[in-house]
Design a protein around this motif. Structure first.
Motif, PDB file in Angstrom:
ATOM      1  N   GLU A   1      36.492  28.966  52.899  1.00 40.27           N
ATOM      2  CA  GLU A   1      36.770  27.607  52.440  1.00 40.27           C
ATOM      3  C   GLU A   1      36.543  26.588  53.558  1.00 40.27           C
ATOM      4  O   GLU A   1      36.161  25.460  53.293  1.00 40.27           O
ATOM      5  N   ARG A   2      36.764  26.984  54.776  1.00 42.59           N
ATOM      6  CA  ARG A   2      36.547  26.079  55.908  1.00 42.59           C
ATOM      7  C   ARG A   2      35.079  25.637  56.000  1.00 42.59           C
ATOM      8  O   ARG A   2      34.784  24.505  56.358  1.00 42.59           O
ATOM      9  N   ASP A   3      34.149  26.532  55.650  1.00 43.24           N
ATOM     10  CA  ASP A   3      32.721  26.192  55.683  1.00 43.24           C
ATOM     11  C   ASP A   3      32.386  25.049  54.733  1.00 43.24           C
ATOM     12  O   ASP A   3      31.429  24.310  54.958  1.00 43.24           O
TER      13      ASP A   3
ATOM     14  N   GLN B   1      33.726  22.331  54.374  1.00 45.66           N
ATOM     15  CA  GLN B   1      33.898  21.034  55.036  1.00 45.66           C
ATOM     16  C   GLN B   1      32.858  20.801  56.128  1.00 45.66           C
ATOM     17  O   GLN B   1      32.813  19.723  56.714  1.00 45.66           O
ATOM     18  N   HIS B   2      32.030  21.796  56.407  1.00 46.32           N
ATOM     19  CA  HIS B   2      31.038  21.668  57.482  1.00 46.32           C
ATOM     20  C   HIS B   2      30.023  20.581  57.103  1.00 46.32           C
ATOM     21  O   HIS B   2      29.485  20.588  55.989  1.00 46.32           O
TER      22      HIS B   2
ATOM     23  N   GLN C   1      27.616  20.109  53.626  1.00 50.52           N
ATOM     24  CA  GLN C   1      27.713  18.924  52.777  1.00 50.52           C
ATOM     25  C   GLN C   1      26.357  18.225  52.656  1.00 50.52           C
ATOM     26  O   GLN C   1      25.987  17.778  51.569  1.00 50.52           O
TER      27      GLN C   1
ATOM     28  N   ASN D   1      31.813  15.893  45.421  1.00 52.89           N
ATOM     29  CA  ASN D   1      32.541  14.772  45.993  1.00 52.89           C
ATOM     30  C   ASN D   1      31.553  13.628  46.180  1.00 52.89           C
ATOM     31  O   ASN D   1      30.775  13.638  47.128  1.00 52.89           O
TER      32      ASN D   1
ATOM     33  N   VAL E   1      31.313  12.019  49.664  1.00 50.71           N
ATOM     34  CA  VAL E   1      30.592  12.813  50.654  1.00 50.71           C
ATOM     35  C   VAL E   1      29.099  12.691  50.408  1.00 50.71           C
ATOM     36  O   VAL E   1      28.314  12.463  51.328  1.00 50.71           O
TER      37      VAL E   1
END
Length: 114
Positions: free
Chosen positions: A66-68, A70-71, A75, A105, A108
């Motif tokens: 899940e952290r990826d 936000q990379h 995006q 999003n 983004v």
């Protein structure tokens, strides 16, 4: 961001009548910047769908987390794919071993589109 696309066909040998047990045709997108890259697969028979498969750092392949999501590179890649008509984006969750939808999003996408 660098974008490379390669086309692949994965098929069994044809039988006596010319039919295959399996036949998959897809593109692999590699989105890279520096030593980081994200790999995305898009099957030819699903023109609006693409799936993020893995992250590479140098020569090391990592399952996605899940952290990826936000990379910034992921995006940017998602924005690029959406602009190309891939409106159904998924990611392979390495912890759960399942495909999950990549949330859209618009803030983004507006920020990363350039």
């Amino acid at each position: 961001m660098q974008v490379e696309v390669s086309h692949h066909v994965d098929a069994s040998e044809p039988d006596a009548e010319g039919y295959h047990d399996y036949h998959y045709e897809y593109d692999i997108f590699t989105f890279s910047e520096g030593d980081t890259a994200f790999l995305v697969r898009a099957y030819s028979d699903q023109p609006t769908e693409a799936s993020f498969m893995a992250r590479h750092v140098g020569e090391v392949r990592h399952l996605l987390t899940e952290r990826d999501l936000q990379h910034p590179l992921l995006q940017q890649a998602a924005s690029h794919l959406r602009a190309a008509g891939k409106t159904e984006l998924n990611w392979l969750d390495g912890r759960r071993s399942e495909y999950r939808p990549l949330a859209y999003n618009p803030l983004v996408d507006r920020r990363t589109a350039s």
